[in-house]
Write a protein that holds these residues in place. Structure first.
Motif, mmCIF file in Angstrom:
data_model
loop_
_atom_site.group_PDB
_atom_site.id
_atom_site.type_symbol
_atom_site.label_atom_id
_atom_site.label_comp_id
_atom_site.label_asym_id
_atom_site.label_seq_id
_atom_site.Cartn_x
_atom_site.Cartn_y
_atom_site.Cartn_z
ATOM 1 N N LEU A 86 1.210 8.915 0.694
ATOM 2 C CA LEU A 86 0.932 7.395 0.198
ATOM 3 C C LEU A 86 2.029 6.427 0.255
ATOM 4 C CD1 LEU A 86 -1.353 8.832 -2.880
ATOM 5 C CD2 LEU A 86 -2.062 7.690 -0.908
ATOM 6 N N LEU A 87 3.081 7.328 0.388
ATOM 7 C CA LEU A 87 4.486 6.613 0.087
ATOM 8 C C LEU A 87 4.852 5.541 1.378
ATOM 9 C CD1 LEU A 87 6.810 8.951 -1.596
ATOM 10 C CD2 LEU A 87 6.084 6.787 -3.003
ATOM 11 N N ARG A 88 4.218 6.868 2.135
ATOM 12 C CA ARG A 88 3.894 6.221 3.744
ATOM 13 C C ARG A 88 3.130 4.935 4.082
ATOM 14 N NH1 ARG A 88 4.921 11.660 5.101
ATOM 15 N NH2 ARG A 88 2.481 11.686 6.265
ATOM 16 N N VAL A 89 1.606 5.092 3.983
ATOM 17 C CA VAL A 89 0.942 4.120 3.889
ATOM 18 C C VAL A 89 1.371 2.653 2.573
ATOM 19 C CG1 VAL A 89 -0.149 4.692 2.023
ATOM 20 C CG2 VAL A 89 -1.496 3.442 3.437
ATOM 21 N N PHE A 90 1.681 3.080 1.448
ATOM 22 C CA PHE A 90 2.354 1.863 0.784
ATOM 23 C C PHE A 90 3.666 0.599 1.542
ATOM 24 C CE2 PHE A 90 -0.866 2.690 -2.295
ATOM 25 C CZ PHE A 90 -0.241 1.903 -3.512
ATOM 26 N N GLU A 91 4.369 2.058 2.245
ATOM 27 C CA GLU A 91 5.840 1.392 2.558
ATOM 28 C C GLU A 91 5.235 0.641 3.984
ATOM 29 O OE1 GLU A 91 10.104 2.626 5.443
ATOM 30 O OE2 GLU A 91 8.129 3.985 4.199
ATOM 31 N N LYS A 92 4.453 0.755 4.511
ATOM 32 C CA LYS A 92 3.608 0.079 5.495
ATOM 33 C C LYS A 92 2.885 -1.194 5.214
ATOM 34 C CE LYS A 92 2.274 -1.303 9.518
ATOM 35 N NZ LYS A 92 3.708 -1.750 11.276
ATOM 36 N N ALA A 93 2.609 -0.756 3.742
ATOM 37 C CA ALA A 93 1.794 -2.318 3.623
ATOM 38 C C ALA A 93 2.802 -3.185 3.175
ATOM 39 C CB ALA A 93 0.830 -1.719 2.452
ATOM 40 N N HIS A 94 4.108 -3.169 3.069
ATOM 41 C CA HIS A 94 5.140 -3.896 2.345
ATOM 42 C C HIS A 94 5.455 -4.098 3.222
ATOM 43 C CE1 HIS A 94 4.303 -1.928 -1.525
ATOM 44 N NE2 HIS A 94 4.952 -2.955 -2.501
ATOM 45 N N GLN A 95 5.184 -3.915 4.442
ATOM 46 C CA GLN A 95 5.875 -4.559 6.234
ATOM 47 C C GLN A 95 5.111 -5.490 6.296
ATOM 48 O OE1 GLN A 95 6.684 -0.795 7.841
ATOM 49 N NE2 GLN A 95 8.810 -0.288 7.198
#
Length: 556
Positions: A86-95
């Protein structure tokens, strides 16, 4: 007092009614049409509450970028922790530069780290709250997670002021938790942006964009001096100050006649911090005349040193369509909650939470420094006694709609410090209901079309209208908090001639109570200077003040 003599019932009822009227105020009778037209006691216009000022429905764009959580390693129902994925998808979403939606799969997902929303135009979407929906299981309370840097000031404050929960009879002598009224597993924030002041050493002078000398309460236009960059479309914060101490006019503006009210010291001990604040969207600027979207909370005079500051915020943030589950844990005590908190909204505007169930939480949804947010179709449940369900603190124009409270909670519906022009609409509380007003200059808020279910006390009374909060922020609320069409379902068996006293407070000035009724005859105790009307009447003509005011405004 239990009344069984039918011959005495009417006499006692009239006597208690007379006491209620005398205790509340000397009142005239007004029709509903007069009340909503403000031809009687002043009632604020609450119609600006909610997403897009109540004027638009929440809608997700068809061309939004979708990130499927399963593509980043989230696997439902495998009994493994999904936090890293979930942290990985959130990181991508913020890019991603475009508006983005994170799509969660159906089934149980395990989360043991905080997910931070730190950009605008981001939506977290589940598959619903039914049997085939999305469940996010949070096995650990926040006290076992890494201390958030955002709460560093709060932690220092709790230690410096030696905040201890003391309950001698229960053998409790425990320090306050930083998660009693802050934090959540889903957390909107601007990194580094302060949301609440606790210690003077952390105070920083904000970017002042202008000052205002004079304006009337309810006005949407005023002259601005020293304009340093105001622009059409900006969302700014207007701030009022008390620089004159205990005798300041702003205290009379807030509370009316203060002679018999105990005003807490926080009203004058922090002259560098605003006593009233309002987020406002600028509609037009013509020379030095500014027009804002929603009316001014209160009057402006030079003594209040009113200024406009830059207000950092996110917008178009959505959290929707899933269930948050915490494991059952025994409640320890008030203010020492472990941090089973669902959602923490800070620094958001024109955003929403919808269609969410929260089970066994300490607090379901907490708020601070938000405006024009809609929180709707929320259900809180579970066997654990909680602290808050959906709490409103430091908010302006926030709408909580269709909240259903099935668990036992200390403050089921609560307007907290600095809450203004916000609304609980069409909510229902099934256990030990309290319509809480939690001190701290909360004012001009609305409980609208609320249903509560309760058992009366042995003396045929119930403290439905009550107020919490610290003594340094008393009274329990400032002027014009409104109760409209409050339905009370008494669960215990009572005889038709018995009278139930719904008790309010003695330090809640200028409240408006219109249409409190139920399946038993009611009398109301609420002071000082409350307007109480249409008691024991279901207001079928105008069942919702919020919807009535909104419809009238949009029509005009």
């Amino acid at each position: 007092m239990r009344i069984n003599d039918k011959n005495n019932s009417s006499t006692v009822f009239l006597f208690l009614l007379l006491l209620r009227v005398i205790g509340a105020s000397s009142q005239e009778e007004y029709s509903l049409s007069e009340l909503v037209a403000n031809k009687g006691p002043y009632i604020p216009n609450y119609s600006y509450a909610g997403y897009q000022f109540g004027e638009k429905e929440i809608k997700i764009s068809d061309d939004i970028t979708v990130l499927n959580a399963i593509d980043f390693g989230v696997v439902a129902n495998d009994e493994k922790d999904d936090s890293k994925a979930l942290l990985r998808v959130f990181e991508k979403a913020h890019q991603v530069k475009e508006p983005v939606l994170i799509q969660l799969p159906a089934g149980r997902i395990i989360l043991s780290e905080v997910l931070y929303f730190e950009r605008s135009n981001i939506i977290l979407n589940g598959q619903g709250v039914g049997s085939n929906g999305t469940e996010i299981f949070c096995p650990r309370p926040m006290m076992y997670l890494k201390d958030p840097n955002d709460l560093k000031e709060l932690r220092e404050y709790l230690v410096k002021l030696d905040k201890i929960q003391k309950e001698e009879e229960k053998n409790i002598f425990l320090p306050f938790s930083q998660y009693s009224w802050s934090g959540g597993m889903f957390w909107t924030r601007i990194p580094g942006a302060r949301v609440k002041s606790y210690l003077k050493k952390y105070d920083k002078e904000p970017k002042v964009l202008g000052t205002i000398d004079n304006a009337k309460r309810g006005s949407v236009s005023f002259k601005v001096h020293n304009d340093l960059g105001l622009n059409k479309g900006d969302v700014v914060e207007i701030q009022w100050f008390n620089k004159k101490g205990k005798e300041a006019n702003i205290l009379r503006e807030l509370y009316g006649d203060t002679k018999n009210l105990k005003i807490g010291s926080h009203h004058w001990n922090y002259t560098n911090l605003p006593l009233i604040r309002q987020q406002a969207q600028i509609e037009e600027i013509v020379r030095n005349q500014v027009i804002i979207k929603s009316p001014l909370l209160t009057e402006i005079i030079p003594e209040y040193e009113v200024r406009i500051i830059k207000w950092d915020h996110l917008k178009e943030v959505g959290i929707q369509n899933f269930k948050i589950t915490f494991p059952f844990s025994n409640r320890i005590a008030h203010h020492v909650e472990q941090g089973y908190n669902g959602i923490y909204l800070t620094r958001v505007f024109n955003s929403w939470v919808q269609n969410v169930i929260i089970e066994n939480s300490d607090s379901g949804i907490l708020t601070e420094a938000i405006a024009n947010v809609t929180i709707k179709d929320i259900k809180t449940t579970g066997k654990k006694k909680g602290h808050y369900t959906v709490q409103m603190g430091g908010v302006h124009n926030v709408l909580v709609k269709n909240l259903s409270v099935h668990n036992d909670v200390m403050h089921p519906l609560s307007f907290n410090t600095f809450s203004t022009k916000s609304v609980y609409h069409n909510c229902e509380v099934f256990k030990n209901p309290i319509l809480d007003q939690h001190s701290g200059v909360n004012h001009q808020n609305l409980f609208d079309l609320i249903t509560v279910h309760l058992n009366t006390l042995e003396n045929d009374s119930y403290p439905l209208f009550t107020g919490g909060g610290a003594g340094y922020w008393k009274p329990s609320h400032a002027s014009y908090n409104t109760f409209w069409n409050i339905r009370v379902n008494f669960l215990n068996t009572l005889k038709n001639e018995e009278l139930i006293s719904l008790d309010g407070m003695n330090d809640g000035p200028n409240a408006r109570l219109v249409g409190v009724w139920g399946n038993q005859k009611i009398v109301i105790n609420y002071n000082p200077d409350a307007y109480v009307g249409f008691v024991n009447e279901d207001i079928k003509l105008i069942p919702s003040l919020y919807k009535y005011q909104l419809k009238r405004r949009l029509k005009n």
